[in-house]
Design a protein around this motif. Structure first.
Motif, mmCIF file in Angstrom:
data_model
loop_
_atom_site.group_PDB
_atom_site.id
_atom_site.type_symbol
_atom_site.label_atom_id
_atom_site.label_comp_id
_atom_site.label_asym_id
_atom_site.label_seq_id
_atom_site.Cartn_x
_atom_site.Cartn_y
_atom_site.Cartn_z
ATOM 1 N N PRO A 1 -12.668 15.457 44.016
ATOM 2 C CA PRO A 1 -13.941 15.833 43.961
ATOM 3 C C PRO A 1 -14.398 16.789 45.124
ATOM 4 O O PRO A 1 -14.063 16.344 46.355
ATOM 5 N N VAL A 2 -14.791 18.024 44.983
ATOM 6 C CA VAL A 2 -15.413 19.048 46.072
ATOM 7 C C VAL A 2 -16.690 19.161 46.063
ATOM 8 O O VAL A 2 -17.446 19.628 44.887
ATOM 9 N N THR A 3 -17.598 18.981 46.883
ATOM 10 C CA THR A 3 -19.261 19.093 46.834
ATOM 11 C C THR A 3 -19.327 20.248 47.969
ATOM 12 O O THR A 3 -19.011 20.254 48.927
ATOM 13 N N TYR A 4 -19.859 21.264 47.022
ATOM 14 C CA TYR A 4 -20.168 22.642 47.806
ATOM 15 C C TYR A 4 -21.725 22.431 48.346
ATOM 16 O O TYR A 4 -22.198 21.727 47.765
ATOM 17 N N GLU A 5 -22.070 23.307 49.422
ATOM 18 C CA GLU A 5 -23.180 23.413 49.854
ATOM 19 C C GLU A 5 -23.622 21.807 50.246
ATOM 20 O O GLU A 5 -24.815 21.542 50.040
ATOM 21 N N ALA A 6 -22.682 21.318 51.010
ATOM 22 C CA ALA A 6 -22.967 19.788 51.376
ATOM 23 C C ALA A 6 -23.643 19.811 52.709
ATOM 24 O O ALA A 6 -23.420 20.763 53.355
ATOM 25 N N ASP A 7 -24.450 18.883 52.966
ATOM 26 C CA ASP A 7 -24.922 18.654 54.319
ATOM 27 C C ASP A 7 -23.965 17.915 55.062
ATOM 28 O O ASP A 7 -23.362 16.993 55.114
ATOM 29 N N VAL A 8 -23.465 18.839 56.140
ATOM 30 C CA VAL A 8 -22.103 18.454 57.232
ATOM 31 C C VAL A 8 -22.947 18.449 58.532
ATOM 32 O O VAL A 8 -22.255 18.848 59.441
ATOM 33 N N THR A 9 -24.164 18.108 58.737
ATOM 34 C CA THR A 9 -24.686 17.980 59.773
ATOM 35 C C THR A 9 -23.904 16.713 60.953
ATOM 36 O O THR A 9 -23.528 15.844 60.198
ATOM 37 N N PRO A 10 -24.262 16.710 62.127
ATOM 38 C CA PRO A 10 -23.650 15.597 62.640
ATOM 39 C C PRO A 10 -23.952 14.325 62.518
ATOM 40 O O PRO A 10 -22.986 13.245 62.095
ATOM 41 N N GLU A 11 -25.232 13.999 61.789
ATOM 42 C CA GLU A 11 -25.734 12.893 61.375
ATOM 43 C C GLU A 11 -24.728 12.450 60.098
ATOM 44 O O GLU A 11 -24.483 11.152 60.132
ATOM 45 N N ARG A 12 -24.765 13.281 59.294
ATOM 46 C CA ARG A 12 -23.902 12.974 58.186
ATOM 47 C C ARG A 12 -22.451 12.922 58.320
ATOM 48 O O ARG A 12 -21.707 12.078 57.789
ATOM 49 N N VAL A 13 -22.098 13.424 59.422
ATOM 50 C CA VAL A 13 -20.509 13.332 59.910
ATOM 51 C C VAL A 13 -20.307 12.021 60.269
ATOM 52 O O VAL A 13 -19.556 11.059 60.079
ATOM 53 N N ARG A 14 -21.310 11.516 60.998
ATOM 54 C CA ARG A 14 -21.260 10.156 61.661
ATOM 55 C C ARG A 14 -21.309 9.095 60.212
ATOM 56 O O ARG A 14 -20.593 8.173 60.652
ATOM 57 N N ALA A 15 -22.309 9.357 59.395
ATOM 58 C CA ALA A 15 -22.258 8.263 58.344
ATOM 59 C C ALA A 15 -20.983 8.349 57.653
ATOM 60 O O ALA A 15 -20.450 7.309 57.265
ATOM 61 N N GLU A 16 -20.355 9.615 57.501
ATOM 62 C CA GLU A 16 -18.910 9.720 56.696
ATOM 63 C C GLU A 16 -17.948 8.753 57.370
ATOM 64 O O GLU A 16 -17.310 8.229 56.806
ATOM 65 N N LYS A 17 -17.922 8.856 58.694
ATOM 66 C CA LYS A 17 -17.077 8.265 59.567
ATOM 67 C C LYS A 17 -17.081 6.762 59.550
ATOM 68 O O LYS A 17 -16.168 6.074 59.412
#
Length: 158
Positions: free
Chosen positions: A120-136
């Motif tokens: 799955p690919v999510t386009y126009e996704a939130d890739v802010t530093p906060e989101r990246v930390r949550a993904e990590k």
């Protein structure tokens, strides 16, 4: 293994496919741009890179094989303008044999391969530093393949 790839350019799509194929990972891709967005003109690849692209989807590759155009080793390049505004050219010899490919064609192939691999690919996704930390914190492996935007990923202190 859970993997999130940030970036749906050539590097991100390739990373996602390899993670899925080689490690049987549960992979997803987050892309901040729109699905139809394909900036960039072209890419030059060495023969081993083309072989690697072929391995990403062996069944799909034959229909895209002609997208690669051999770049002559001896090329003429623009060197500037003379005082009387004539073009000045020079020749250059490449040590290695490269093949050129339109970035849009390469991305079309990779997107199709990712779709066939059910990633799955999510386009126009939130890739802010906060989101990246949550993904990590939510995955086993986080891959930042966001090209010019990767500096923002780095700021998330991943």
């Amino acid at each position: 293994m859970k993997v999130t790839v940030i970036g749906a350019g050539a590097a991100g799509l390739c990373c996602a496919l390899i993670a899925k194929q080689q490690f049987r990972a549960d992979v997803r891709i987050l892309e901040k741009g729109a699905e139809r967005e394909m900036p960039g003109v072209g890419v030059a690849l060495l023969p081993f890179s083309i072989a690697e692209v072929r391995l990403l989807d062996r069944e799909l590759y034959p229909s895209y094989a002609e997208m690669f155009i051999q770049i002559p080793r001896q090329t003429e390049v623009f060197a500037g303008l003379s005082k009387d505004t004539k073009l000045v050219r020079t020749s250059r010899f490449q040590e290695n044999q490269y093949a050129g490919v339109k970035r849009s064609q390469l991305l079309t192939f990779l997107k199709e391969a990712v779709k066939r691999a059910e990633i799955p690919v999510t386009y126009e996704a939130d890739v802010t530093p906060e989101r990246v930390r949550a993904e990590k914190d939510a995955v086993d492996l986080l891959i930042g393949a966001d090209g010019a935007g990767s500096t923002e990923i780095g700021r998330a202190h991943v």
